[in-house]
Design a protein around this motif. Sequence first.
Motif, mmCIF file in Angstrom:
data_model
loop_
_atom_site.group_PDB
_atom_site.id
_atom_site.type_symbol
_atom_site.label_atom_id
_atom_site.label_comp_id
_atom_site.label_asym_id
_atom_site.label_seq_id
_atom_site.Cartn_x
_atom_site.Cartn_y
_atom_site.Cartn_z
ATOM 1 N N TRP A 127 0.837 -1.201 0.000
ATOM 2 C CA TRP A 127 0.000 0.000 0.000
ATOM 3 C C TRP A 127 0.873 1.253 0.000
ATOM 4 O O TRP A 127 0.663 2.176 -0.794
ATOM 5 N N GLN A 128 1.862 1.283 0.898
ATOM 6 C CA GLN A 128 2.746 2.436 0.977
ATOM 7 C C GLN A 128 3.521 2.640 -0.322
ATOM 8 O O GLN A 128 3.685 3.778 -0.799
ATOM 9 N N ALA A 129 3.992 1.540 -0.893
ATOM 10 C CA ALA A 129 4.763 1.637 -2.138
ATOM 11 C C ALA A 129 3.897 2.151 -3.285
ATOM 12 O O ALA A 129 4.334 3.013 -4.068
ATOM 13 N N VAL A 130 2.663 1.661 -3.388
ATOM 14 C CA VAL A 130 1.774 2.082 -4.473
ATOM 15 C C VAL A 130 1.413 3.562 -4.329
ATOM 16 O O VAL A 130 1.455 4.326 -5.307
ATOM 17 N N VAL A 131 1.061 3.981 -3.110
ATOM 18 C CA VAL A 131 0.717 5.392 -2.895
ATOM 19 C C VAL A 131 1.928 6.277 -3.168
ATOM 20 O O VAL A 131 1.814 7.351 -3.779
ATOM 21 N N GLY A 132 3.103 5.826 -2.733
ATOM 22 C CA GLY A 132 4.314 6.587 -3.009
ATOM 23 C C GLY A 132 4.588 6.704 -4.499
ATOM 24 O O GLY A 132 4.991 7.777 -4.984
ATOM 25 N N PHE A 133 4.352 5.628 -5.251
ATOM 26 C CA PHE A 133 4.544 5.667 -6.705
ATOM 27 C C PHE A 133 3.551 6.634 -7.354
ATOM 28 O O PHE A 133 3.926 7.437 -8.219
ATOM 29 N N GLN A 192 2.077 9.185 -5.977
ATOM 30 C CA GLN A 192 2.436 10.552 -5.611
ATOM 31 C C GLN A 192 3.615 11.045 -6.457
ATOM 32 O O GLN A 192 3.593 12.172 -6.966
ATOM 33 N N THR A 193 4.643 10.198 -6.602
ATOM 34 C CA THR A 193 5.810 10.585 -7.403
ATOM 35 C C THR A 193 5.429 10.820 -8.855
ATOM 36 O O THR A 193 5.852 11.809 -9.480
ATOM 37 N N PHE A 194 4.608 9.923 -9.415
ATOM 38 C CA PHE A 194 4.171 10.077 -10.806
ATOM 39 C C PHE A 194 3.365 11.359 -10.989
ATOM 40 O O PHE A 194 3.529 12.078 -11.990
ATOM 41 N N PHE A 195 2.496 11.666 -10.027
ATOM 42 C CA PHE A 195 1.670 12.863 -10.115
ATOM 43 C C PHE A 195 2.531 14.121 -10.188
ATOM 44 O O PHE A 195 2.309 14.997 -11.036
ATOM 45 N N TYR A 196 3.519 14.223 -9.292
ATOM 46 C CA TYR A 196 4.332 15.431 -9.272
ATOM 47 C C TYR A 196 5.330 15.483 -10.425
ATOM 48 O O TYR A 196 5.684 16.571 -10.896
ATOM 49 N N LEU A 197 5.798 14.321 -10.876
ATOM 50 C CA LEU A 197 6.659 14.318 -12.064
ATOM 51 C C LEU A 197 5.878 14.820 -13.280
ATOM 52 O O LEU A 197 6.408 15.559 -14.114
ATOM 53 N N HIS A 198 4.626 14.400 -13.373
ATOM 54 C CA HIS A 198 3.789 14.818 -14.496
ATOM 55 C C HIS A 198 3.466 16.310 -14.402
ATOM 56 O O HIS A 198 3.434 17.015 -15.430
ATOM 57 N N ALA A 216 11.137 12.728 -0.497
ATOM 58 C CA ALA A 216 11.168 13.198 0.888
ATOM 59 C C ALA A 216 9.781 13.132 1.512
ATOM 60 O O ALA A 216 9.620 12.749 2.675
ATOM 61 N N SER A 217 8.765 13.499 0.733
ATOM 62 C CA SER A 217 7.392 13.440 1.223
ATOM 63 C C SER A 217 6.981 12.002 1.509
ATOM 64 O O SER A 217 6.325 11.722 2.522
ATOM 65 N N PHE A 218 7.384 11.081 0.625
ATOM 66 C CA PHE A 218 7.083 9.664 0.857
ATOM 67 C C PHE A 218 7.733 9.178 2.146
ATOM 68 O O PHE A 218 7.114 8.448 2.931
ATOM 69 N N SER A 219 8.983 9.567 2.385
ATOM 70 C CA SER A 219 9.686 9.142 3.598
ATOM 71 C C SER A 219 8.972 9.641 4.846
ATOM 72 O O SER A 219 8.813 8.903 5.827
ATOM 73 N N ARG A 220 8.531 10.896 4.812
ATOM 74 C CA ARG A 220 7.812 11.452 5.970
ATOM 75 C C ARG A 220 6.508 10.706 6.210
ATOM 76 O O ARG A 220 6.180 10.347 7.353
ATOM 77 N N ASN A 221 5.751 10.483 5.156
ATOM 78 C CA ASN A 221 4.464 9.802 5.304
ATOM 79 C C ASN A 221 4.640 8.356 5.764
ATOM 80 O O ASN A 221 3.858 7.850 6.574
#
Length: 286
Positions: free
Chosen positions: A97-103, A105-111, A123-128
């Motif tokens: 779950w954490q890995a999918v949400v992190g992916f 989130q990363t894809f959203f901001y990269l886009h 960094a945001s993924f690490s905090r969450n």
Amino acid sequence: MSTRIISALIYGAIFIAFLALGAWRPGLMLIFWLALAFQASRELQDLTGVEDSKPRLFFCLLHNLALILPAFFPYNPAYPARNVASALSVWLIFLCWQAVVGFLQTFFYLHREGVESLDRSLASFSRNFYLSLGFFSATYLLFCLPYGWHSLLWALVTPWITDSLAWLVGSRYGSHPLTPISPKKTVEGFLAGLLAPGIFYILVFLRVRGELGLAFYQVLAFFLFGLLAGFVAQLGDLFESALKRAAGAKDSGQLIPGHGGILDRFDSSLFVLPLFALVLSLAWLG
């Protein structure tokens, strides 16, 4: 009566009420832990200078929704083998779950922002993940292990005992500074914070020895676990102190007048709860 004392009494009463509620209806505590996790995430974002944007709060909420997973894998004393499989399953699903949400989130901001956002997204993924792991461990203890409510209470009392004895000894007898991260902490207080839960865990052992059929020599394991928990609790406190020092902030938030925010109250617990989840899982299910 000062604002600090009044807010402490109100906060303590609410917290004790929810703990008592958890002993009666554990499912109702999920709302409590979700609210704590979400507020702590917002405080950590503010502390680290991350803008309080709706997308980031949305992904933060997705990370924290993993806290409900243990409710679907409750401990059942009639099926020992199934409990082991359930514990492994809930941890595997949590990590996925954490890995999918992190992916996502990363894809959203990269886009949206391009490759420059990669460092911020990681960094945001690490905090969450740091926050979700701690609060998830609380609901895991509550639902997935025997004596879940008692284990959770034990884990939450540990930082309080550690901090109280460390402060008491350090303020009266401390003369050797521990670290520049937290100038008021002393070596004497740190050692007291190690020993305090060790002694408390001996008392826990004497209380549960007969009920659990423990041999007397196992008191050493309880004592060593207490020392480890005292160390981890103080490590969590120093970790948040480092974050606040880097941000130039005294408290993580102003939710509790005179006491700061949720992170200020749960900094040690966020390290202790995963330790309890690991050690008690090995003890009960290993």
